[in-house]
Design an enzyme around this catalytic site. Structure first.
Site, PDB file in Angstrom:
ATOM      1  N   HIS A   1     -12.802  83.035  53.995  1.00  0.00           N
ATOM      2  CA  HIS A   1     -13.571  83.033  52.756  1.00  0.00           C
ATOM      3  C   HIS A   1     -14.862  83.809  53.001  1.00  0.00           C
ATOM      4  CE1 HIS A   1     -11.367  79.046  51.710  1.00  0.00           C
ATOM      5  NE2 HIS A   1     -10.684  80.101  51.285  1.00  0.00           N
TER       6      HIS A   1
ATOM      7  N   GLU B   1     -18.617  82.397  53.069  1.00  0.00           N
ATOM      8  CA  GLU B   1     -18.972  81.327  54.007  1.00  0.00           C
ATOM      9  C   GLU B   1     -19.431  81.956  55.322  1.00  0.00           C
ATOM     10  OE1 GLU B   1     -15.472  78.920  54.038  1.00  0.00           O
ATOM     11  OE2 GLU B   1     -15.625  78.448  51.905  1.00  0.00           O
TER      12      GLU B   1
ATOM     13  N   HIS C   1     -15.028  77.313  58.647  1.00  0.00           N
ATOM     14  CA  HIS C   1     -15.363  77.448  57.227  1.00  0.00           C
ATOM     15  C   HIS C   1     -16.788  76.993  56.958  1.00  0.00           C
ATOM     16  CE1 HIS C   1     -11.380  78.155  55.156  1.00  0.00           C
ATOM     17  NE2 HIS C   1     -10.978  77.888  56.395  1.00  0.00           N
TER      18      HIS C   1
ATOM     19  N   GLU D   1     -15.587  72.511  59.121  1.00  0.00           N
ATOM     20  CA  GLU D   1     -16.428  72.782  57.964  1.00  0.00           C
ATOM     21  C   GLU D   1     -17.895  72.596  58.330  1.00  0.00           C
ATOM     22  OE1 GLU D   1     -15.545  73.674  54.916  1.00  0.00           O
ATOM     23  OE2 GLU D   1     -13.397  73.249  54.764  1.00  0.00           O
TER      24      GLU D   1
END
Length: 637
Positions: free
Chosen positions: A276, A279, A372, A447
């Site tokens: 992504h 990010e 991420h 994350e």
């Protein structure tokens, strides 16, 4: 070309923003007031990254390598800001001057989509020193954001950089709230913040997170190759080319050996990042991973001697280059294509999956981890896959041991926020496909919040680049704990987890929500998979979650405890890897790790309906809505 931000990021602690009470109703009232008095609004387009300025009489030649400025100052006294985003990773589609020192900003949606507006990165100049400038990004699409939990934008000042200050936090009167601009599935949201510039006629860049461009990656890898000591530890190759013809790089990191049998016995580990594009903190964590694994430390050498690391630092180079937030040039989320990736449309995922298939045929693969960023929760945490090994005490909860070790080793990692439940909408993601198709137990998404942590010594502070790189290094060093020849500590953690999550505990399957960074918005019914549905409330009430918070607060030890009750575990002191000074700092920062008095990863409540019941001028709002919708290109996929 990308801007060259030569100064380092600040190393000073930067506190999260203290949200002003009533800021959202105040901002909504301001919007309503200006909508009811359209004659007072300038409504002048001063920047567009695609369309030329219709008021320019003759084409203007730009400086070498620079785009033609959209707006030309009308006089020496003209105080209009000059915007620019036509550089690598930049994203600002249009800037509209509302008042002398207030601007509405419209972000460009991901290419070939009508959505995914979150990442912004643009420059401004011609500012006045000490003047307050208000920026309103009016086409955000997420229903909530950590901007309401203290996140502040980043600024880079070229004049400050001359003094050694690089990227640092800025902004006051920060709020994220729904506006009256309609779209098919609801309304748009506004992010507003006010910036006071410190220098006259400076060139400043504003960004959602610390930028890390495709050029930055290539320059970093080139520097590593130029270092003889580090160059001997890895091999750089091109995995494939993207839709735009950019190289997707892959690094193989391991020690050289002439013993083929010894080489074959090494376990494999696959690490990926930046699927992504918006990010960018995942790239900084990956930089920490690469710097650690290629470094001179004893831990790094032991890892290279025992593992073969396949590292793909940037899975979506095209998206990064073009300033996308989530998708590739095909207009698709690449982290939803793992079940059956197309070689032509999703080449980086296709070849990564083929690489993993070959790797599993050559050797045991110990772990897959995809890095991420998360836009609605604080802390660093992991999403994994519950192995559901019913009836086998030896296998149950094994997938939670590595996250538990990370919680032990990192001051930013929260075990409470980890989730191992797999929702149906996530079945095509990397970690789920790798777990199910390749039977790799340790298949994770790591994350990292855009904001900071809410526990421990760094509670209430933004994460800096230094913290992100350290998290990457901790990820690597924790592998040594997991695969230590002496497995007593690992087995102790496993026994502890078995006590926390008994096999007949129904909450084990229902607790924890698998919602990655910006995956899916809440369903309209409030049920099911979204963050706003009932699943979230259920998670907060489950017994395992309460026990986890109690454990983090009481700092339990990891000694064998098969004959102990959960309560006796809670009463034991932790064997933490923290110095006395760090413990003292953690106490001053508001309690021990994971203090249950702090709401971990919980978003601010959405404004009530009464706050939204503000009358707007329909004519003005409809024109703005049409303007935004006209900027979103049609879907081509």
């Amino acid at each position: 070309p990308p801007p060259r931000h030569v100064a380092e990021c600040t190393r000073e602690e930067e506190p999260l923003n203290e949200t002003k009470e009533g800021i959202i109703p105040m901002m909504m009232a301001h919007d309503a007031k200006r909508a009811h008095n359209p004659s007072a609004v300038m409504n002048r387009v001063v920047f567009d990254s695609i369309e030329p300025n219709p008021s320019r009489q003759a084409p203007q030649e730009a400086a070498a390598g620079q785009p033609v400025p959209y707006y030309e100052l009308e006089s020496a006294d003209d105080a209009t800001l000059i915007f620019e985003s036509r550089f690598e990773s930049g994203n600002l589609r249009r800037a509209i001057q509302i008042f002398s020192y207030e601007y509405d900003l419209i972000l460009r949606p991901d290419i070939n989509t009508r959505g995914h507006t979150q990442w912004f990165y643009f420059s401004v100049k011609n500012m006045k020193r000490g003047r307050r400038y208000k920026f309103n990004i009016i086409n955000m699409m997420k229903p909530d954001s950590v901007y309401n939990q203290g996140l502040r934008p980043l600024v880079y000042s070229e004049k400050e950089a001359e003094k050694g200050t690089g990227w640092h936090r800025t902004g006051t009167d920060i709020a994220y709230y729904p506006n009256s601009l309609k779209r098919k599935s609801g309304t748009y949201f506004t992010l507003t913040f006010t910036v006071t510039f410190q220098h006259e006629d400076d060139l400043c860049y504003l960004a959602h997170c610390y930028p890390f461009t495709f050029t930055d990656l290539n320059l970093h890898l080139t520097r590593l190759e130029a270092d003889p000591a580090r160059a001997s530890t890895f091999r750089r190759r091109t995995l494939c080319q993207t839709l735009a013809g950019n190289n997707c790089e892959i690094l193989t990191i391991t020690s050289s050996s002439s013993d083929l049998e010894e080489m074959k016995a090494r376990r494999g580990i696959l690490l990926t990042a930046r699927v992504h594009p918006g990010e960018s903190q995942s790239s900084w964590m990956m930089k920490g991973v690469i710097d650690f694994l290629t470094g001179p430390s004893l831990d790094a050498k032991i890892l290279r001697d025992n593992f073969v690391f396949k590292v793909i630092p940037m899975l979506n180079p095209d998206g990064v280059i073009n300033g996308n937030y989530r998708c590739s040039l095909s207009g698709q989320d690449l982290n939803r294509q793992w079940l059956s990736p197309s070689r032509s449309l999703h080449p980086t995922i296709f070849f990564t999956k083929m690489l993993l298939k070959r790797l599993t045929q050559e050797r045991e693969v110990a772990m897959y981890c995809d890095l991420h960023g998360h836009s609605r929760k604080k802390n660093v945490f992991i999403y994994g896959c519950d192995n559901k090994a019913r009836g086998s005490q030896h296998l149950r909860l094994r997938e939670r041991i590595f996250p538990r070790l990370l919680w032990q080793n990192s001051e930013c990692f929260s075990f409470t926020d980890c989730s191992f439940k797999v929702q149906r909408c996530k079945e095509a993601t990397g970690r789920v496909v790798v777990r199910r198709e390749f039977d790799i137990l340790n298949s994770f998404t790591l994350e990292c919040s855009f904001a900071g942590t809410n526990f421990g010594a760094k509670a209430g502070q933004h994460m800096k680049v230094e913290d992100l790189e350290r998290m990457g290094a901790v990820l690597c060093s924790t592998l040594l704990d997991l695969w230590d020849p002496d497995q007593s500590a690992v087995e102790a953690i496993h026994k502890e987890l078995l006590l926390l999550y008994p096999e007949d505990d129904k909450d084990l399957d229902s607790s924890g929500e698998d919602s990655s960074s910006d995956d899916d918005l809440p369903s309209k019914s409030g049920k099911g998979k979204g963050k706003g549905g009932k699943q979230r409330g259920k998670q907060e009430e489950t017994l395992p979650g309460m026990v986890q918070r109690a454990i983090e607060a009481r700092s339990i030890s990891h000694a064998p405890a098969s004959s102990k009750s959960v309560q006796s575990i809670l009463d034991r002191k932790a064997s933490r890897r923290l110095t006395s000074k760090e413990k003292e700092e953690a106490g001053r920062a508001g309690g021990k790790r994971g203090d249950p008095t702090v709401e971990v990863g919980r978003s601010s409540p959405a404004p009530g309906k009464s706050e939204l019941a503000i009358s707007y001028s329909r004519s003005l709002m409809s024109r703005i809505t049409e303007s935004i919708n006209s900027l979103a290109p049609d879907m081509t996929n």
